[in-house]
Scaffold this active site. Structure first.
Site, short mmCIF file in Angstrom:
data_model
loop_
_atom_site.label_atom_id
_atom_site.label_comp_id
_atom_site.label_asym_id
_atom_site.label_seq_id
_atom_site.Cartn_x
_atom_site.Cartn_y
_atom_site.Cartn_z
N HIS A 98 37.21 -11.63 48.75
CA HIS A 98 36.82 -10.98 50.00
C HIS A 98 35.36 -11.21 50.33
O HIS A 98 34.94 -11.01 51.46
CB HIS A 98 37.16 -9.48 49.97
CG HIS A 98 36.25 -8.63 49.17
ND1 HIS A 98 36.57 -8.14 47.92
CD2 HIS A 98 35.02 -8.13 49.43
CE1 HIS A 98 35.60 -7.39 47.47
NE2 HIS A 98 34.63 -7.38 48.35
N ASP A 129 41.92 -11.32 44.28
CA ASP A 129 40.59 -11.11 44.86
C ASP A 129 39.50 -11.82 44.06
O ASP A 129 38.45 -11.24 43.76
CB ASP A 129 40.26 -9.63 45.01
CG ASP A 129 39.14 -9.40 46.02
OD1 ASP A 129 38.64 -10.40 46.58
OD2 ASP A 129 38.75 -8.24 46.23
N SER A 212 29.90 -6.43 45.62
CA SER A 212 31.13 -7.11 45.22
C SER A 212 30.83 -8.51 44.71
O SER A 212 30.03 -9.24 45.29
CB SER A 212 32.09 -7.22 46.41
OG SER A 212 32.77 -6.03 46.63
#
Length: 360
Positions: A98, A129, A212
């Site tokens: 992402h 992911d 992230s």
């Protein structure tokens, strides 16, 4: 673009710990009699011991930061930014899917922000992911991180989260491993992949946008996970719930990254599947009531067990299935080749099937 990354303002744990240890040391020698109080020299020795413990912990933090932070990078796309970890000496960087989104090229900055480098996508694997990008012209001195062993991660271990939360590069925060083996599902809103992720490491380190793809590391300077998302609290308008963050375990990171680097794609996900596509259906009260099969792969797991388009799955083993997300979560704890009992309805009649699971 960052669904729910990791990081927070650093807490002054050493000072709090010092106060706590000092108070404990002084209290342990107290009694109802003043004559039982420790001699000044004993109290001083305990205070000195507490101070040394704090200094050692502080030194451990600083050593880990010096070891790992040079291997953590900031990744920028046209839509936003996130973090990444230098995976090997060839300039491969592992991050979240992402974070890269639909981008094919990136600007990469080392944690200190001194260099901006061009990088290209190797491959992205949204189902887990994870993604790998590669620096086009690898500079000398680029340092690969050291990756740990998921089998040695334990609840209560001190961990540090490193990355670029809210664009603040070189940010370092601390917490502990709060739990292991969590299964969580990402939202598609805010740039998430919508993936259901198994065996996640839960941590008290805060998760903030931009963190992230960064590094969750232990005090041996080993990466034990990639901070990926934070729990949200519907009562707070789906804002992040403080102290509940999740990281993809290093075992999964290495399995996926190695395949992407060696083969350019993931050929062995290790994730169980029914080999169907489905949609959530509701009952007469408009409540989620199961997953209807929209398509069934001929020769796949569900097909071979006799399931067909239009069947509605309501249970996997003893786990109730009401939505497509709950179905994914029920399968996340299984492995390809496992046999599970699937309860479903066809034309209003409840049936069961023993299904040998396939692989995503």
């Amino acid at each position: 673009m960052d669904a729910s990354p990791s990081g927070s303002r650093a807490r002054r744990l050493p000072l709090s710990l010092a106060a706590g240890l000092s108070a404990l040391a002084l209290a342990s020698g107290c009694s109802d009699s003043a004559t039982d109080s420790p001699e000044p020299s004993v109290a001083a020795a305990r205070q000195d011991s507490a101070s040394r413990a704090v200094a050692e912990l502080e030194s451990d933090y600083q050593r880990v930061i010096n070891d790992v932070l040079p291997s953590v990078v900031q990744i920028q796309t046209a839509d936003g930014l996130g973090s990444g970890i230098v995976y090997d000496d060839d300039g491969n960087i592992v991050t979240n899917a992402h974070v890269v989104g639909d981008a094919k090229s990136f600007k990469v900055s080392v944690a200190t922000g001194e260099h901006v480098l061009d990088a290209s996508l190797v491959s992205s694997y949204p189902d887990q992911d994870l993604a790998v990008i590669r620096i086009d012209d690898k500079p000398d001195g680029l340092r690969a991180a050291k990756f740990g062993d998921s089998e040695k991660v334990e609840v209560g271990q001190i961990v540090l989260a490193m990355g670029s939360p809210l664009g603040l590069s070189s940010s370092v925060t601390q917490g502990i491993v709060s739990a292991l083996g969590r299964t969580v599902s990402e939202s598609r809103s805010g740039g998430g992949t919508g993936a259901t992720l198994a065996n996640m490491v839960q941590t008290s380190a805060a998760i903030n946008p931009g963190n992230s793809g960064g590094a969750l590391v232990n005090l041996n300077s080993e990466v034990i996970g990639i901070p990926t998302l934070a729990a949200t609290d519907p009562a707070l308008g789906n804002s992040a719930a403080p102290g509940i963050g999740f990281a993809i375990p290093v075992s999964t990171v290495k399995t996926i990254a190695d395949q992407i680097i060696d083969k350019g794609k993931v050929t062995d996900s290790g994730r169980a599947a029914l080999d169907i596509t489905g949609r959530t259906v509701v009952d007469d009260d408009y409540r989620p009531a199961g997953v209807a099969l929209v398509s069934v792969v001929r020769g796949g797991a569900a097909y071979d067990a006799g399931m067909r388009v239009g069947d509605i799955i309501t249970r996997i083993g003893d786990t109730e299935v009401t939505t497509i997300t709950s179905l994914a979560e029920a399968l996340a704890g299984e492995e390809p080749g496992d046999r599970v009992k699937v309860t479903y309805t066809r034309g209003g009649t409840t049936r069961t099937a023993e299904v040998t699971l396939g692989e995503i």
